[in-house]
Design an enzyme around this catalytic site. Structure first.
Site, PDB file in Angstrom:
ATOM      1  N   GLY A  43       4.541  -9.048 -19.877  1.00  0.00           N
ATOM      2  CA  GLY A  43       5.051 -10.403 -19.699  1.00  0.00           C
ATOM      3  C   GLY A  43       5.573 -10.924 -21.021  1.00  0.00           C
ATOM      4  N   GLY A  46       3.163  -9.685 -24.071  1.00  0.00           N
ATOM      5  CA  GLY A  46       3.202  -8.236 -24.230  1.00  0.00           C
ATOM      6  C   GLY A  46       4.595  -7.693 -24.431  1.00  0.00           C
ATOM      7  N   HIS A 267      -4.053 -27.326 -11.699  1.00  0.00           N
ATOM      8  CA  HIS A 267      -2.718 -27.929 -11.834  1.00  0.00           C
ATOM      9  C   HIS A 267      -2.533 -28.981 -10.750  1.00  0.00           C
ATOM     10  CE1 HIS A 267       1.559 -28.427 -12.311  1.00  0.00           C
ATOM     11  NE2 HIS A 267       1.608 -27.538 -13.270  1.00  0.00           N
ATOM     12  N   SER A 285       6.622 -27.309 -10.228  1.00  0.00           N
ATOM     13  CA  SER A 285       6.589 -27.478 -11.677  1.00  0.00           C
ATOM     14  C   SER A 285       6.177 -28.879 -12.111  1.00  0.00           C
ATOM     15  CB  SER A 285       7.974 -27.174 -12.251  1.00  0.00           C
ATOM     16  OG  SER A 285       8.055 -27.549 -13.596  1.00  0.00           O
ATOM     17  N   ARG A 331      -2.885 -32.492 -17.310  1.00  0.00           N
ATOM     18  CA  ARG A 331      -3.132 -31.923 -15.990  1.00  0.00           C
ATOM     19  C   ARG A 331      -4.544 -32.186 -15.485  1.00  0.00           C
ATOM     20  NH1 ARG A 331       0.050 -26.120 -16.825  1.00  0.00           N
ATOM     21  NH2 ARG A 331       2.151 -27.016 -16.698  1.00  0.00           N
ATOM     22  N   GLU A 426      -2.270 -15.485 -22.431  1.00  0.00           N
ATOM     23  CA  GLU A 426      -3.335 -16.094 -21.638  1.00  0.00           C
ATOM     24  C   GLU A 426      -4.597 -15.243 -21.624  1.00  0.00           C
ATOM     25  OE1 GLU A 426      -4.008 -18.023 -17.151  1.00  0.00           O
ATOM     26  OE2 GLU A 426      -2.151 -16.955 -17.632  1.00  0.00           O
TER      27      GLU A 426
END
Length: 639
Positions: A43, A46, A267, A285, A331, A426
């Site tokens: 991702g 990485g 979220h 989003s 959030r 993450e």
């Protein structure tokens, strides 16, 4: 006990990273090809790390369980990426981004790491623009920005509603270039099932080819894990269904401390569940909260369609409670506020499990064309899922599990408690504290991959000049392969009656009910007991059809869910031990009179780094004290 050395450099915080870069050991260009580095996960973190290390001249092996790095879950981060460019001249700065991030994380992050992230944010935008990432621009050609939760400035750069996808394509293009140049060898459809450690150092990994079932070892001088978060431990989440915790959990079993697993983010802007058989939830989003207004009917159980409810009978509860930030509170704050409304009986929709996100005012003020330009693909996605037109009818949203701030403990160099094992994005715990501000996931992933690991990994490798990697036929590799094969065969031979998904769904319900948005001692103790009992049933009654020598998704899931059982137990223990509320960790016993999170800085201003003590043994708690010299501890307020 594991020794936790955060390895934070001395000196003023604004000079730490630059001075540290100067003091780090270098590897000369002609020596770099002698070093081999494994990167697991392709991702943003990485892919950027593999591409950059390959560009520098190291021999890199990159592993993904996808058929292409372009399918990494980083594409799901739609809204934008933060950077302290201050193009709008609205008071933003590196210091402001640093402050907002520490405060947004409820004072549970390491200051030095957060400041470095704020510093590097400005470089990320330049890097991505140079790669051709099509950021939104104003009419005159300047890069556009918008606001996200927890801030009062516009620092979020975006590419419509698909920022993560565009940034991932940029990283993928850099990675593909290095693959073509022969500096990076890409292994797709390969899942890491163990990390190999010899003499206390990470020396390679064991992977299973998901098409053929072949179990193979790969050796290297260093290993980088960038495998994402563990939100799917809750079963229903916004994560892709393949997202899992196996890579970091297998590393944890080999000696890597796992820090703050109870810090899970809910979220606030997701499509509510429509029935109990859903396999995942869809994220809308956070960028929508720029122009959308969140409300519920003032009348309990109001049967009218939302468009027929007049303004005077609507409660824009975020604007009422938090006038300074309004709909753009962080959030965790927005999620708990929505839960309070639904729990009080003001929920909307067929199942009364949502609140409204309304664009009527924005369309009237800006025009439909402008809203389409900003959010058109998001509106289209919502309509396809719900069969409701958000231009005409308010969206229905409700909180859902999204991001995990916990992860493998790392020091300032992003190295875990296993020397030679680095962790990015993450998968580590380092930069967000107890709550992540929106648009900061992409920022951390690219900062780690492009600008941190390419310095810190060579600093580690420099001390190994002249040493060859441990051979892949060494007994430690053979033992790891045998353990993976035995585990695989155990899943296939159990011969029970329950599918992996059935057991996973039950685990997720236990977690959501007892360790979700609100947690209590009673609920957590109940969860720990029920998880242990369900794990016994998993071991006794699991049914996996097929074989190990072919594509077998049930077999893949079995290993991942097995790890989720162990992680779930640790997550609940971490939440039970932390007798305070902070960020995404909300203990009902610890809240202010107004229902906000109440920290206990005298007793819990530390990162909890858990050490694996063996199967069935109680994990060992290690503590890294957190010091706040630049952002003073205070009760968060967004009013």
């Amino acid at each position: 006990m594991i020794h936790l050395d955060p390895a934070v450099p001395d000196g003023p915080i604004e000079q730490k990273w630059d001075q540290h870069k100067f003091e780090m050991k270098l590897v000369a260009p002609h020596n770099r090809r002698r070093f081999e580095v494994i990167v697991v996960g392709t991702g943003l973190a990485g892919g950027a790390a593999a591409a950059t290390l390959g560009e520098l001249g190291y021999k890199v092996k990159a592993f993904t369980f996808h058929d292409s790095p372009r399918r990494a879950h980083s594409i799901a981060a739609q809204g934008g990426i933060n950077a302290a460019k201050n193009y709008r001249g609205d008071g933003d700065s590196v210091q402001r981004l640093f402050y907002d991030t520490v405060k947004g994380g409820d004072f549970r992050a390491r200051e030095a790491n957060v400041y470095r992230l704020a510093q590097l944010s400005v470089n990320i935008i330049d890097q991505c623009v140079a790669q051709g990432v099509p950021f939104a621009r104003e009419y005159g050609g300047l890069l556009d920005t918008r606001s996200f939760g927890g801030t009062q400035v516009s620092r979020t750069f975006y590419a419509r509603g698909q920022t993560g996808q565009q940034l991932l394509l940029g990283a993928y293009s850099a990675l593909a270039r290095q693959v073509e140049a022969g500096n990076v060898e890409l292994f797709d459809r390969s899942e890491m099932l163990d990390v190999v450690v010899k003499d206390g150092r990470a020396c390679g990994i064991v992977v299973r080819n998901l098409h053929t079932g072949q179990i193979v070892s790969h050796a290297a001088h260093a290993v980088v894990l960038a495998t994402g978060g563990y939100g799917n431990v809750f079963y229903l989440s916004t994560n892709a269904k393949a997202s899992n915790a196996s890579a970091i959990w297998r590393a944890h079993r080999k000696g890597a401390a796992l820090a703050n697993p109870c810090y899970t983010q809910i979220h606030p802007t997701c499509i509510p569940a429509s029935d109990e058989f859903q396999s995942k939830l869809t994220l809308m989003s956070e960028s929508l909260r720029n122009d959308g207004r969140i409300w519920v009917p003032e009348e309990f159980g109001d049967p009218r369609p939302p468009n027929q409810i007049p303004e005077s009978e609507r409660d824009y509860y975020l604007e009422r409670r938090y006038p300074a930030f309004g709909n753009l509170v962080p959030r965790d704050v927005a999620s708990r506020a929505a839960k309070r409304e639904v729990d009080a009986g003001r929920g909307v929709g067929p199942l009364k499990n949502g609140v409204y996100l309304d664009f009527k005012t924005a369309v009237e003020r800006l025009g439909r064309n402008t809203i389409e330009e900003r959010y058109g693909n998001l509106f289209e996605m919502y309509e396809r899922i719900t069969d409701e037109d958000p231009y005409q009818v308010p969206m229905r949203i409700y909180p859902a599990v999204h991001y995990t701030m916990g992860g493998l403990w790392v020091d300032y160099n992003l190295m875990s408690t296993i020397p030679g094992l680095f962790v990015g994005g993450e998968a580590n715990f380092s930069d967000h504290g107890a709550n992540r501000l929106g648009a900061s996931a992409l920022m951390q992933g690219l900062a780690d991959g492009y600008f941190v690991l390419p310095y810190t990994v060579p600093n580690y490798l420099a001390g190994m000049l002249g040493q060859a990697p441990i051979p892949a036929d060494d007994p430690v590799f053979r033992a790891a392969e045998a353990e993976v094969a035995d585990r695989t065969q155990r899943y296939l031979s159990t011969g029970g009656t329950r599918s992996v998904d059935d057991l996973h769904r039950e685990l997720g319900k236990i977690m959501w009910d007892n360790c979700g948005m609100a947690r209590s001692r009673e609920g957590l103790e109940k969860a720990i007991s029920e998880i242990a009992a369900l794990r016994v049933e998993f071991d006794r009654d699991l049914r996996v059809l097929g074989s190990a020598d072919t594509l077998n998704q049930s077999l893949e899931k079995a290993g991942r869910v097995d790890d989720f059982f162990e992680l779930a137990g640790l997550l609940c223990r971490d939440a039970l031990h932390r007798e305070e509320s902070c960020g995404g960790h909300f203990r009902v016993e610890h809240q202010t009179e107004e229902g906000e999170a109440l920290r206990d800085d005298d007793h819990f201003a530390y990162a909890a780094a858990w050490e694996y003590a063996g199967p069935g043994a109680e994990p060992i708690l290690n503590k890294e004290p957190l010091e706040f010299d630049h952002v003073h501890l205070a009760q968060r307020s967004y009013k």
